[in-house]
Design a protein around this motif. Structure first.
Motif, PDB file in Angstrom:
ATOM      1  N   PRO A   1     -14.077  35.786  26.579  1.00  0.00           N
ATOM      2  CA  PRO A   1     -14.015  34.727  25.574  1.00  0.00           C
ATOM      3  C   PRO A   1     -12.757  33.874  25.719  1.00  0.00           C
ATOM      4  N   ASN A   2     -12.864  32.615  25.385  1.00  0.00           N
ATOM      5  CA  ASN A   2     -11.739  31.670  25.447  1.00  0.00           C
ATOM      6  C   ASN A   2     -11.162  31.554  26.859  1.00  0.00           C
ATOM      7  N   SER A   3     -12.005  31.806  27.846  1.00  0.00           N
ATOM      8  CA  SER A   3     -11.525  31.806  29.233  1.00  0.00           C
ATOM      9  C   SER A   3     -12.551  31.166  30.160  1.00  0.00           C
ATOM     10  N   ALA A   4     -13.249  30.144  29.681  1.00  0.00           N
ATOM     11  CA  ALA A   4     -14.332  29.570  30.496  1.00  0.00           C
ATOM     12  C   ALA A   4     -13.802  29.137  31.865  1.00  0.00           C
ATOM     13  N   VAL A   5     -12.710  28.382  31.859  1.00  0.00           N
ATOM     14  CA  VAL A   5     -12.215  27.863  33.139  1.00  0.00           C
ATOM     15  C   VAL A   5     -11.509  28.971  33.932  1.00  0.00           C
ATOM     16  N   TYR A   6     -10.694  29.793  33.254  1.00  0.00           N
ATOM     17  CA  TYR A   6      -9.956  30.845  33.966  1.00  0.00           C
ATOM     18  C   TYR A   6     -10.924  31.839  34.608  1.00  0.00           C
ATOM     19  N   SER A   7     -11.895  32.330  33.819  1.00  0.00           N
ATOM     20  CA  SER A   7     -12.866  33.281  34.381  1.00  0.00           C
ATOM     21  C   SER A   7     -13.627  32.643  35.539  1.00  0.00           C
ATOM     22  N   ALA A   8     -14.017  31.373  35.368  1.00  0.00           N
ATOM     23  CA  ALA A   8     -14.759  30.685  36.441  1.00  0.00           C
ATOM     24  C   ALA A   8     -13.889  30.556  37.686  1.00  0.00           C
ATOM     25  N   SER A   9     -12.602  30.243  37.488  1.00  0.00           N
ATOM     26  CA  SER A   9     -11.724  30.047  38.652  1.00  0.00           C
ATOM     27  C   SER A   9     -11.556  31.357  39.427  1.00  0.00           C
ATOM     28  N   LYS A  10     -11.449  32.472  38.716  1.00  0.00           N
ATOM     29  CA  LYS A  10     -11.222  33.744  39.390  1.00  0.00           C
ATOM     30  C   LYS A  10     -12.509  34.275  40.030  1.00  0.00           C
TER      31      LYS A  10
ATOM     32  N   ALA B   1      -8.557  17.641  31.932  1.00  0.00           N
ATOM     33  CA  ALA B   1      -7.241  17.764  32.585  1.00  0.00           C
ATOM     34  C   ALA B   1      -6.834  19.240  32.703  1.00  0.00           C
ATOM     35  N   PHE B   2      -7.072  20.015  31.618  1.00  0.00           N
ATOM     36  CA  PHE B   2      -6.746  21.452  31.638  1.00  0.00           C
ATOM     37  C   PHE B   2      -7.555  22.144  32.728  1.00  0.00           C
ATOM     38  N   SER B   3      -8.851  21.833  32.745  1.00  0.00           N
ATOM     39  CA  SER B   3      -9.742  22.465  33.722  1.00  0.00           C
ATOM     40  C   SER B   3      -9.352  22.094  35.149  1.00  0.00           C
ATOM     41  N   GLU B   4      -9.078  20.804  35.360  1.00  0.00           N
ATOM     42  CA  GLU B   4      -8.792  20.322  36.714  1.00  0.00           C
ATOM     43  C   GLU B   4      -7.541  20.985  37.295  1.00  0.00           C
ATOM     44  N   GLN B   5      -6.472  21.086  36.475  1.00  0.00           N
ATOM     45  CA  GLN B   5      -5.228  21.662  37.019  1.00  0.00           C
ATOM     46  C   GLN B   5      -5.398  23.155  37.285  1.00  0.00           C
ATOM     47  N   MET B   6      -6.216  23.829  36.464  1.00  0.00           N
ATOM     48  CA  MET B   6      -6.407  25.267  36.677  1.00  0.00           C
ATOM     49  C   MET B   6      -7.266  25.529  37.918  1.00  0.00           C
ATOM     50  N   ILE B   7      -8.330  24.767  38.066  1.00  0.00           N
ATOM     51  CA  ILE B   7      -9.188  24.935  39.253  1.00  0.00           C
ATOM     52  C   ILE B   7      -8.404  24.542  40.513  1.00  0.00           C
ATOM     53  N   ASP B   8      -7.604  23.488  40.403  1.00  0.00           N
ATOM     54  CA  ASP B   8      -6.805  23.040  41.561  1.00  0.00           C
ATOM     55  C   ASP B   8      -5.867  24.144  42.035  1.00  0.00           C
ATOM     56  N   ALA B   9      -5.179  24.791  41.096  1.00  0.00           N
ATOM     57  CA  ALA B   9      -4.216  25.837  41.484  1.00  0.00           C
ATOM     58  C   ALA B   9      -4.936  27.127  41.879  1.00  0.00           C
ATOM     59  N   ASN B  10      -5.844  27.601  41.020  1.00  0.00           N
ATOM     60  CA  ASN B  10      -6.417  28.941  41.209  1.00  0.00           C
ATOM     61  C   ASN B  10      -7.485  29.001  42.298  1.00  0.00           C
ATOM     62  N   VAL B  11      -8.205  27.908  42.473  1.00  0.00           N
ATOM     63  CA  VAL B  11      -9.293  27.924  43.470  1.00  0.00           C
ATOM     64  C   VAL B  11      -8.870  27.126  44.710  1.00  0.00           C
ATOM     65  N   ASN B  12      -8.654  25.818  44.535  1.00  0.00           N
ATOM     66  CA  ASN B  12      -8.349  24.993  45.710  1.00  0.00           C
ATOM     67  C   ASN B  12      -7.031  25.405  46.369  1.00  0.00           C
ATOM     68  N   GLY B  13      -6.030  25.739  45.542  1.00  0.00           N
ATOM     69  CA  GLY B  13      -4.730  26.140  46.090  1.00  0.00           C
ATOM     70  C   GLY B  13      -4.831  27.409  46.911  1.00  0.00           C
ATOM     71  N   ALA B  14      -5.571  28.382  46.385  1.00  0.00           N
ATOM     72  CA  ALA B  14      -5.726  29.652  47.113  1.00  0.00           C
ATOM     73  C   ALA B  14      -6.527  29.443  48.394  1.00  0.00           C
ATOM     74  N   ILE B  15      -7.602  28.661  48.295  1.00  0.00           N
ATOM     75  CA  ILE B  15      -8.434  28.423  49.484  1.00  0.00           C
ATOM     76  C   ILE B  15      -7.630  27.667  50.547  1.00  0.00           C
ATOM     77  N   ALA B  16      -6.846  26.667  50.117  1.00  0.00           N
ATOM     78  CA  ALA B  16      -6.038  25.897  51.083  1.00  0.00           C
ATOM     79  C   ALA B  16      -5.039  26.819  51.789  1.00  0.00           C
ATOM     80  N   THR B  17      -4.439  27.734  51.054  1.00  0.00           N
ATOM     81  CA  THR B  17      -3.459  28.671  51.628  1.00  0.00           C
ATOM     82  C   THR B  17      -4.120  29.551  52.691  1.00  0.00           C
ATOM     83  N   LEU B  18      -5.266  30.122  52.325  1.00  0.00           N
ATOM     84  CA  LEU B  18      -5.917  31.082  53.226  1.00  0.00           C
ATOM     85  C   LEU B  18      -6.527  30.372  54.444  1.00  0.00           C
TER      86      LEU B  18
END
Ligand SMILES: NC(=O)c1ccc[n+]([C@@H]2O[C@H](COP(=O)([O-])OP(=O)(O)OC[C@H]3O[C@@H](n4cnc5c(N)ncnc54)[C@H](OP(=O)(O)O)[C@@H]3O)[C@@H](O)[C@H]2O)c1
Length: 254
Positions: free
Chosen positions: A147-156, A102-119
């Motif tokens: 460290p401690n940023s697997a999903v955040y680093s991946a999303s960016k 759930a943590f991963s999904e909401q972060m990828i949704d906002a940081n990756v899918n949200g940005a791509i949808a906007t652009l």
């Protein structure tokens, strides 16, 4: 050249709000996108007081049809968009053993899918005009995994790669693409962090530097230079050396 019409996602807070105020000082029309309407209304008042023309467009960037409509509404209201900044995103550190789907999904949704949808919503308009600027706010955390940023680093890293590929595809279209890679900036997001944040910038400084550098439409705007340089050098290091260095800096690994 300073843009006359701008759309910024994540404009209710932090970097997005500061960018909106900076563009307002130049008299721009600024479309403000985020979920919290009451905060957007307050930013709109500030934009107006500084000489800008605000347009409040509440939208959740993880709902692609909603953000698509916001971009289209801004194009109609302003008669076009010179600049779209996909800034909305969520942060948060977590050891991978504590990271839920759930943590991963909401972060990828906002940081990756949200940005791509906007652009993507702005691409046909800018390509048809043969001008405009597409901007994403990634992070230096995408340069090399932290460290401690697997999903955040991946999303960016994913967003940075999307922006690079978009820049290549649009190279002859007249549309410019810029990847903004901030280090630590003081915002409500980083106020929650309980670890040391070296070379942290005030949000006003970050916004001033971003707006100034965006006028030249470089492919990347990264700051602050000591952190950027360290991470760019880190990209050249063999994995074993990098893991040992990061492990020494953060002893929480298992
Ligand atoms: N601060 C830093 O040190 C730093 C460093 C590197 C990169 N960044 C990146 O910079 C961007 C801005 O971060 P910040 O530090 O300014 O954080 P912030 O103050 O928490 O602002 C985040 C903004 O994103 C919006 N947002 C989040 N999820 C959204 C969604 N689903 N739909 C629409 N809007 C959404 C929030 O608005 P609502 O909640 O009202 O929707 C808010 O306006 C993020 O992408 C972040 O990853 C920040």
């Amino acid at each position: 050249m300073m843009p006359k019409t701008v759309l910024i996602t994540g404009a209710s807070s932090g970097i997005g709000r500061a960018l909106a105020l900076e563009y307002a000082k130049g008299g721009a029309k600024v479309a403000l996108v985020a979920r919290r309407r009451e905060l957007l209304d307050a930013v709109a008042e500030e934009v107006r007081a500084l000489g800008g023309e605000p347009l409040v467009l509440p939208a959740d960037v993880t709902k692609s049809e909603t953000v698509h409509k916001a971009v289209c509404d801004a194009i109609v209201a302003f008669g076009g968009l010179d600049l779209v900044i996909a800034n909305a995103g969520v942060g948060g550190t977590k050891h991978v053993k504590d990271t839920s789907w759930a943590f991963s999904e909401q972060m990828i949704d906002a940081n990756v899918n949200g940005a791509i949808a906007t652009l993507l919503a702005a691409v046909p308009h800018m390509v048809a005009r043969g001008s405009g600027q597409l901007v994403g706010v990634s992070s230096i955390a995408g340069l090399r995994a932290l460290p401690n940023s697997a999903v955040y680093s991946a999303s960016k890293a994913a967003l940075s790669t999307f922006l690079e590929a978009t820049r290549i595809d649009l190279r002859s279209s007249g549309v410019k693409v810029t990847d903004i890679q901030p280090g630590f900036v003081t915002t409500p997001a980083t106020d929650k962090n309980n670890f040391k944040m070296p070379f942290k910038w005030p949000v006003e400084k970050a916004a001033t530097v971003i707006v100034k550098r965006l006028q030249r439409a470089p492919s990347v705007i990264a700051f602050p230079w000591p952190l950027v340089t360290a991470l760019r050098i880190a990209r050249l290091l063999p994995d074993a050396v990098y893991d040992r260095l990061v492990g020494a800096a953060d002893p929480r690994g298992l």
